[in-house]
Design a protein around this motif. Structure first.
Motif, PDB file in Angstrom:
ATOM      1  N   PRO A 216     -27.570 -42.242  64.601  1.00 51.16           N
ATOM      2  CA  PRO A 216     -26.324 -42.948  64.294  1.00 51.16           C
ATOM      3  C   PRO A 216     -25.444 -42.123  63.360  1.00 51.16           C
ATOM      4  CG  PRO A 216     -28.223 -44.393  64.020  1.00 51.16           C
ATOM      5  CD  PRO A 216     -28.763 -43.009  64.177  1.00 51.16           C
ATOM      6  N   LEU A 217     -24.147 -42.094  63.651  1.00 47.79           N
ATOM      7  CA  LEU A 217     -23.211 -41.374  62.786  1.00 47.79           C
ATOM      8  C   LEU A 217     -22.771 -42.308  61.663  1.00 47.79           C
ATOM      9  CD1 LEU A 217     -21.122 -39.322  65.350  1.00 47.79           C
ATOM     10  CD2 LEU A 217     -22.460 -38.408  63.442  1.00 47.79           C
ATOM     11  N   GLU A 218     -23.637 -42.376  60.666  1.00 46.76           N
ATOM     12  CA  GLU A 218     -23.408 -43.276  59.529  1.00 46.76           C
ATOM     13  C   GLU A 218     -23.730 -42.543  58.239  1.00 46.76           C
ATOM     14  OE1 GLU A 218     -26.189 -46.362  60.287  1.00 46.76           O
ATOM     15  OE2 GLU A 218     -25.018 -47.296  61.903  1.00 46.76           O
ATOM     16  N   GLY A 219     -23.115 -43.017  57.139  1.00 46.28           N
ATOM     17  CA  GLY A 219     -23.463 -42.530  55.814  1.00 46.28           C
ATOM     18  C   GLY A 219     -23.378 -41.031  55.658  1.00 46.28           C
ATOM     19  N   ASP A 245     -13.889 -33.902  70.602  1.00 44.20           N
ATOM     20  CA  ASP A 245     -12.995 -32.752  70.741  1.00 44.20           C
ATOM     21  C   ASP A 245     -13.780 -31.445  70.771  1.00 44.20           C
ATOM     22  OD1 ASP A 245     -10.793 -34.395  70.788  1.00 44.20           O
ATOM     23  OD2 ASP A 245     -10.268 -34.088  68.677  1.00 44.20           O
ATOM     24  N   TRP A 246     -14.696 -31.307  69.822  1.00 44.92           N
ATOM     25  CA  TRP A 246     -15.494 -30.074  69.759  1.00 44.92           C
ATOM     26  C   TRP A 246     -16.413 -29.952  70.970  1.00 44.92           C
ATOM     27  CZ3 TRP A 246     -20.940 -29.555  68.541  1.00 44.92           C
ATOM     28  CH2 TRP A 246     -21.368 -28.218  68.402  1.00 44.92           C
ATOM     29  N   ALA A 247     -17.043 -31.065  71.354  1.00 46.76           N
ATOM     30  CA  ALA A 247     -17.957 -31.040  72.504  1.00 46.76           C
ATOM     31  C   ALA A 247     -17.232 -30.616  73.771  1.00 46.76           C
ATOM     32  CB  ALA A 247     -18.596 -32.411  72.693  1.00 46.76           C
ATOM     33  N   GLY A 248     -15.969 -31.018  73.912  1.00 50.46           N
ATOM     34  CA  GLY A 248     -15.214 -30.613  75.087  1.00 50.46           C
ATOM     35  C   GLY A 248     -14.966 -29.122  75.143  1.00 50.46           C
ATOM     36  N   ILE A 249     -14.856 -28.494  73.976  1.00 50.49           N
ATOM     37  CA  ILE A 249     -14.624 -27.049  73.934  1.00 50.49           C
ATOM     38  C   ILE A 249     -15.897 -26.278  74.269  1.00 50.49           C
ATOM     39  CG2 ILE A 249     -14.112 -25.117  72.369  1.00 50.49           C
ATOM     40  CD1 ILE A 249     -12.103 -26.996  70.991  1.00 50.49           C
ATOM     41  N   VAL A 250     -17.047 -26.749  73.763  1.00 52.40           N
ATOM     42  CA  VAL A 250     -18.311 -26.027  73.977  1.00 52.40           C
ATOM     43  C   VAL A 250     -19.102 -26.569  75.169  1.00 52.40           C
ATOM     44  CG1 VAL A 250     -18.499 -25.279  71.589  1.00 52.40           C
ATOM     45  CG2 VAL A 250     -19.466 -27.486  72.260  1.00 52.40           C
ATOM     46  N   ASN A 251     -18.497 -27.488  75.915  1.00 50.18           N
ATOM     47  CA  ASN A 251     -19.083 -28.019  77.156  1.00 50.18           C
ATOM     48  C   ASN A 251     -20.342 -28.854  76.944  1.00 50.18           C
ATOM     49  OD1 ASN A 251     -17.128 -26.753  78.885  1.00 50.18           O
ATOM     50  ND2 ASN A 251     -18.193 -24.824  78.546  1.00 50.18           N
ATOM     51  N   TYR A 252     -20.350 -29.623  75.867  1.00 45.06           N
ATOM     52  CA  TYR A 252     -21.479 -30.516  75.599  1.00 45.06           C
ATOM     53  C   TYR A 252     -21.139 -31.974  75.918  1.00 45.06           C
ATOM     54  CZ  TYR A 252     -23.537 -26.642  72.866  1.00 45.06           C
ATOM     55  OH  TYR A 252     -24.060 -25.445  72.448  1.00 45.06           O
ATOM     56  N   GLU A 253     -20.124 -32.211  76.741  1.00 43.22           N
ATOM     57  CA  GLU A 253     -19.681 -33.580  76.999  1.00 43.22           C
ATOM     58  C   GLU A 253     -20.789 -34.473  77.533  1.00 43.22           C
ATOM     59  OE1 GLU A 253     -18.291 -30.768  78.219  1.00 43.22           O
ATOM     60  OE2 GLU A 253     -16.159 -31.054  78.664  1.00 43.22           O
ATOM     61  N   SER A 254     -21.675 -33.902  78.351  1.00 41.03           N
ATOM     62  CA  SER A 254     -22.720 -34.731  78.963  1.00 41.03           C
ATOM     63  C   SER A 254     -23.723 -35.243  77.936  1.00 41.03           C
ATOM     64  CB  SER A 254     -23.456 -33.948  80.057  1.00 41.03           C
ATOM     65  OG  SER A 254     -24.229 -32.897  79.503  1.00 41.03           O
ATOM     66  N   ARG A 255     -23.707 -34.671  76.729  1.00 33.96           N
ATOM     67  CA  ARG A 255     -24.629 -35.097  75.681  1.00 33.96           C
ATOM     68  C   ARG A 255     -23.986 -36.038  74.656  1.00 33.96           C
ATOM     69  NH1 ARG A 255     -29.630 -33.219  74.949  1.00 33.96           N
ATOM     70  NH2 ARG A 255     -30.391 -31.706  76.466  1.00 33.96           N
ATOM     71  N   LEU A 256     -22.739 -36.411  74.894  1.00 37.72           N
ATOM     72  CA  LEU A 256     -22.102 -37.376  74.004  1.00 37.72           C
ATOM     73  C   LEU A 256     -22.689 -38.763  74.224  1.00 37.72           C
ATOM     74  CD1 LEU A 256     -18.366 -36.279  74.263  1.00 37.72           C
ATOM     75  CD2 LEU A 256     -19.922 -35.935  72.329  1.00 37.72           C
ATOM     76  N   SER A 257     -22.782 -39.527  73.147  1.00 43.73           N
ATOM     77  CA  SER A 257     -23.324 -40.887  73.220  1.00 43.73           C
ATOM     78  C   SER A 257     -22.522 -41.803  72.309  1.00 43.73           C
ATOM     79  CB  SER A 257     -24.791 -40.899  72.782  1.00 43.73           C
ATOM     80  OG  SER A 257     -25.245 -42.230  72.608  1.00 43.73           O
ATOM     81  N   PRO A 258     -22.194 -43.006  72.781  1.00 44.59           N
ATOM     82  CA  PRO A 258     -21.497 -43.962  71.900  1.00 44.59           C
ATOM     83  C   PRO A 258     -22.375 -44.444  70.756  1.00 44.59           C
ATOM     84  CG  PRO A 258     -22.159 -45.028  73.943  1.00 44.59           C
ATOM     85  CD  PRO A 258     -22.426 -43.562  74.121  1.00 44.59           C
ATOM     86  N   GLU A 259     -23.668 -44.141  70.818  1.00 50.63           N
ATOM     87  CA  GLU A 259     -24.602 -44.585  69.785  1.00 50.63           C
ATOM     88  C   GLU A 259     -24.706 -43.621  68.610  1.00 50.63           C
ATOM     89  OE1 GLU A 259     -25.833 -47.595  70.167  1.00 50.63           O
ATOM     90  OE2 GLU A 259     -24.798 -47.672  72.094  1.00 50.63           O
ATOM     91  N   GLY A 260     -24.098 -42.417  68.737  1.00 51.03           N
ATOM     92  CA  GLY A 260     -24.195 -41.460  67.651  1.00 51.03           C
ATOM     93  C   GLY A 260     -24.141 -40.030  68.150  1.00 51.03           C
TER      94      GLY A 260
END
Length: 275
Positions: A216-219, A245-260
């Protein structure tokens, strides 16, 4: 001049191969979802790939498919094959293949493999590949193929040296745009091609994999990630937006998660912004 593993686990089929030969991945491996996988090597007859897969599709088991296709080939005594189908596995080494040459094949029902090689430093190459495959049970399929190939390389591999390697696997719904290609990597001319395939597999997993070990992206973690992204030119109070934004540049979009944030993406971000 080549050593390979052809394997199946569940509905995944694949081949890993290495050789002292330019661009071995252009010649040896073939696989088709729902049908099987094949390696054709030692004066390789590339037409065997389609012929053997078609025989598997028609209902032949691996041994019958190899017997039928090699019977019609005047060069069969110089050929070597590995073949795995939905319920069978077989390896074939022609009588005139260059030593050391040989192979082993097994089908346990839920998984199968055919391991073979020619012009090897000795039989321990095949034995170590089999040991590594069996010892890696439970790991991701592509990683198991790589483990077997790496064990063969470490045991001596091709007696003439190293030049190229490839890793190809298919699975329904896997890969980019659910294309069914689980992994497709080639190293065509390199001093240490098996190691380089391993490096590329790590990159492949980052680009084509999915989120795992999400935090989780918290604290404090959110503050850390926001700061590191700002250092890379993505300042934004909305840390999820900056990360995207950064993930789109380095092509990590498939690893993005709304959970963190994906655990491996976090590692990559930290590596890109050393303390």
């Amino acid at each position: 001049m080549t050593f390979s593993i052809v394997a199946r686990v569940g509905d995944a089929y694949g081949v890993a191969v290495a050789s002292k030969f330019l661009a071995v991945g252009a010649v040896v491996p073939g696989a088709r979802s729902g049908v099987g996988a094949v390696a054709t090597q030692s004066f390789a007859r590339v037409a065997y790939i389609d012929e053997l897969l078609e025989r598997l599709k028609a209902g032949d088991d691996a041994e019958a498919a190899i017997a039928a296709t090699t019977a019609a080939d005047e060069g069969r005594d110089e050929r070597q094959l590995g073949l795995v189908g939905p319920s069978s596995a077989a390896t074939y080494t022609g009588a005139n293949c260059l030593p050391w040459c040989g192979g082993v094949a097994r089908d346990s029902g839920t998984a199968a493999y055919a391991i073979q090689g020619n012009i090897l430093t000795g039989p321990d190459v095949v034995a170590e590949m089999e040991r590594a495959w069996l010892a890696s049970e439970g790991e991701p399929f592509a990683r198991r193929l790589l483990a077997a190939l790496g064990a063969g390389d470490a045991a001596g591999g091709d007696a003439r040296g190293r030049q190229s390697a490839a890793l190809y696997a298919v699975q329904p719904g896997a890969g980019y745009d659910s294309s069914g290609v689980l992994v497709d990597l080639r190293v065509d001319d390199h001093a240490d091609p098996v190691r380089e395939v391993g490096r590329l597999l790590g990159e492949w997993e980052m680009v084509f994999g999915h989120a795992e070990d999400v935090l989780p992206l918290e604290g404090d973690l959110a503050d850390e990630v926001r700061g590191r992204l700002a250092r890379l030119g993505h300042p934004n109070d909305d840390v999820a937006a900056a990360l995207a934004d950064w993930a789109g540049i380095v092509n990590y979009e498939s690893r993005l998660s709304p959970e963190g944030i994906d655990g491996r993406v976090l590692e990559a971000l930290r590596a890109a912004t050393p303390n």
